[in-house]
Write an enzyme that holds these catalytic residues in place. Structure first.
Site, PDB file in Angstrom:
ATOM      1  N   LYS D  12       0.854  -1.178   0.000  1.00  0.00           N
ATOM      2  CA  LYS D  12       0.000   0.000   0.000  1.00  0.00           C
ATOM      3  C   LYS D  12       0.894   1.234   0.000  1.00  0.00           C
ATOM      4  CE  LYS D  12      -4.567   0.824   0.632  1.00  0.00           C
ATOM      5  NZ  LYS D  12      -5.557  -0.003  -0.098  1.00  0.00           N
ATOM      6  N   THR D  57      -4.046  -5.031   1.307  1.00  0.00           N
ATOM      7  CA  THR D  57      -3.383  -3.737   1.479  1.00  0.00           C
ATOM      8  C   THR D  57      -4.259  -2.810   2.322  1.00  0.00           C
ATOM      9  OG1 THR D  57      -4.282  -2.751  -0.558  1.00  0.00           O
ATOM     10  CG2 THR D  57      -2.247  -4.034  -0.756  1.00  0.00           C
ATOM     11  N   HIS D 247      19.455  24.331 -14.813  1.00  0.00           N
ATOM     12  CA  HIS D 247      20.283  25.295 -15.549  1.00  0.00           C
ATOM     13  C   HIS D 247      19.718  26.717 -15.492  1.00  0.00           C
ATOM     14  CE1 HIS D 247      22.396  21.815 -17.048  1.00  0.00           C
ATOM     15  NE2 HIS D 247      21.277  21.316 -17.535  1.00  0.00           N
TER      16      HIS D 247
END
Lengths: 283, 283, 283, 283
Positions: D12, D57, D247
């Site tokens: 889970k 789960t 950048h």
């Protein structure tokens, strides 16, 4: 010095490129996001700041654009192979090169009942992926994949007979919604393949197995999907599926005097089940 | 006290609901995200903490689920009208009610050459929207829309003859890529419409105009798209289009000794042009 | 032709700019995202594709960078005023100009107990915003704001005595968590202000009122926050607050034989309450 | 059957939990997102749909809430260890258990010059992470980390002397901006540690090394940061740093007759350099 450089790598990610192929007044689009990663030791780069063995990531970016123009290629896997070979030829000191490509697919618009020559709409959320890995010892793997393909089945899915402990409150069900955002990645064993044809074949098998399977769990269906690919596509020898369970919970309407016979669901983003497996062709 | 409550509102957003309609063993899905917003003065709520006129947003959420089950409806616009009417009946002290719905559309999977009864994939990134507004003075508007429909045309698009000042460096072009993520929203003037049919008709007209237009600018094409809807759909009397310009910049390959004849582009997310207009049926 | 252009506008969004100010070896950073939007009729642009009155959005972008260098400015509001004035001087045919700036703030890193001269970390999720609006009729407004400032209070918050209907299941509480991601926007009435000082003052008042208020509802606290700003900052004459209610739900642990005395909560992203109000200085 | 289950796992993710600790009228917040993943073969689960070895789960989610209440714990690492031990005790058939926690940190608001007892704001974008791994063979590792910590240095950074090929156009520089969104993850070798103290110590060392380093490349600074941790924190024996290069490109203002002496930069999100390395304590 008690410190050791264990592993290192560098590269450029997020290189966006669109290539328009023109066949008379009929156009085609390839829309890719490319990532390049060099692996190796690069010891003096890290410890001394000696950049003499470092190809700038800005050069990697330029190379993607130049190579895309200079060479003839059609599928993302082919482009990735060309890029990996190019970089290895010029950077023999590098240990490994990985090229990962996400392809954003476009559908030709249908205008007046006919496919339009030069207008397109983005095809779904799903992303087609291609992955090439090369190492100094001669290893080369080509993988295809799909990411974020959102699918649901509203029948033939249950979840029963699972383990229970003191914290288990889930109810068994023979009829639930099964929704997922599929990510799959498979390895090609063959050479000289038509990657476009193979990709379509794998995708079709995955969807068929998903739709038709009598699912007893996400794991159960995942395996059926993977098995179908291995059994039916001779050029694929391994596949990994990742299936998050996008839970659709039945809304309790009893407080309002209403039945809810598997009709009204609430979708939740969190928490979510996460099921993964790798299935391989047995020797 | 020198302070005045000028405007206030409250509601519930992000109410996720999936409705599965079952016709024998053939299923259909409606997948919506609903937002409800009440407007009005609510003066004592703010100044005294007197909640006696506040319908909890949690109740709004419950109402969406119960109403979805209790009433018969097919299109999101119909559902929004039912919700607005329900809330106004019970909350006559409220000044305005706004219901905004996002519909996440699903395509039926094709399995073995036939549309599958119970399996679907998410249809693209685009979202269908529906908006209903009611006010205490009897006004009611119903709007349809589409959001995040990503489209591109690779021909019939230029940009020339624009203003220049000291900071202008852009080059004129007769042949550029024109890509956008369209958001459109239109107002229905008729009653008793089949909103599903109307929505498909508007969407089709927008895409046709986009594909076929000889574009001199985003503004130029936007207007042609809007005009086509107003001229061809009698039940729509106003439309607003928002077209971010997803710039595709031609890559300069000259440093590498290569031509780039409108073939290789870099896509940029930022910055982006943003073009909007509202076009209305003239009296 | 039965079609009328009702409203139109265009501009450039997502212009990212970082300015490094150097005072000897001590540096400061301004990190902004700028959006520019011109409003007006632009009729022939839309209907004829006549671009002669269109300043390209690419030029707008260039202008942001050039103006940032050419002029002296410190606060985002000042920069926005300079940009609006510049564009109006050169584009008198435009009806309205809106400049919206998001400022991403950086904190100076503390190294060895002292603020570092040239190293910084991003300061939180919150964004400082600045907004300037100018119209051809001479109107000019300057607004400041904050977005996405995530705050929580774990005491002095309840919600009782609200309306109930057949769909109400919420329980009254005198002790709940109150969490929100605040967006605020206020209008400056004064001129020649130090916008940095004013912004800090408003932000401080908002947080104080949030922390100290005996909250009977989100609306109640929202009003107290807004009222505090209007009463204490003479140069602000209107403020709009948007407070999504990020619900923290008490977890029911009874099935596991455990009490949960306001200790363990689950946070939900969807659905969420959304409370908004505008409060103005009374004449 | 020519197919083999190579690897599988389930669990889970996205379990959101907020714990409010009350010390008189002074409160503290722990705000975590927990993920649990079981690894193993689970062969009959996949091939037969036999769920008798599957802990749902949903039960994992319940367990997180119940365990959080039942046990005393302060740091996320401790909570993860308790969870892993609990699950292994009841599920001896599982091969591996991984607990990954993201901690969203809150700063106490300062009101009237003093820290407030019960009001907080979210502390930055950065996430503190904790990771516990246990396997059936007795292995147990505890790792701490930080993700998305955005930092910049405006001095002491250059990039020179790198490799060049036909596609290289980058100019060498002795003075550039160096910005990154740091992700770090380190392994604790000691036992019975105060994970809160250790985490702060590692974070401080990373920031100090970043700020003070005379950087010849991202790789060079990354190594200095990692080395500083290994040399100064005895309880950490390995660290992995991932530094995307955000950048900042110097804007060319020459077309507008302006110098740009490292003052005005454009920030780009794509493409970005990506530098990674693992540094380990040598035996």
């Amino acid at each position: 010095m008690p410190v050791r450089l264990e592993r290192s790598g560098y590269g450029k990610s997020g290189i966006r490129i669109v290539k328009v192929a023109r066949d008379g007044d009929r156009h085609d689009i390839k829309d890719l996001t490319v990532a390049i990663q060099f692996g190796g030791e690069f010891l003096r780069v890290h410890t001394e700041g000696d950049n003499s063995t470092v190809l700038p990531t800005d050069t990697m970016k330029n190379t993607v654009y130049a190579i895309a123009r200079r060479y003839s290629w059609d599928q993302a896997e082919e482009f990735a192979v060309i890029l990996a070979d190019h970089f290895f030829a010029d950077n023999p000191h590098v240990g490994t090169i990985r090229i990962d490509i996400e392809e954003h697919r476009w559908d030709r618009l249908t205008i007046g009942g006919k496919p339009h020559r030069t207008a397109f709409s983005r095809a779904g959320r799903e992303i087609r992926t291609a992955h090439v890995f090369r190492s100094a010892d001669g290893q080369r793997t080509v993988e295809g994949g799909v990411a974020d393909l959102v699918i649901i089945k509203t029948a033939q899915s249950g979840f029963e007979g699972y383990m229970r402990d003191r914290y288990t409150t889930l109810r068994e069900t023979r009829d639930r919604l099964f929704a997922t955002s599929m990510t799959a990645r498979w390895r090609y064993s063959g050479k000289g393949l038509d990657y476009g044809v193979s990709w379509e074949a794998v995708r079709k098998l995955l969807l068929e197995a998903f739709a038709e399977h009598e699912s007893r769990s996400v794991q159960h269906t995942l395996y059926a999907m993977a098995e179908s690919v291995i059994e039916n596509v001779a050029d694929v020898d391994e596949i990994t599926l990742t299936l998050p369970n996008r839970h659709h919970l039945l809304v309790d309407l009893k407080p309002f005097g209403l039945e809810n016979d598997n009709e009204i669901f609430v979708v939740t983003e969190e928490p979510f089940g996460l099921i993964e497996a790798t299935v391989r062709r047995a020797e």
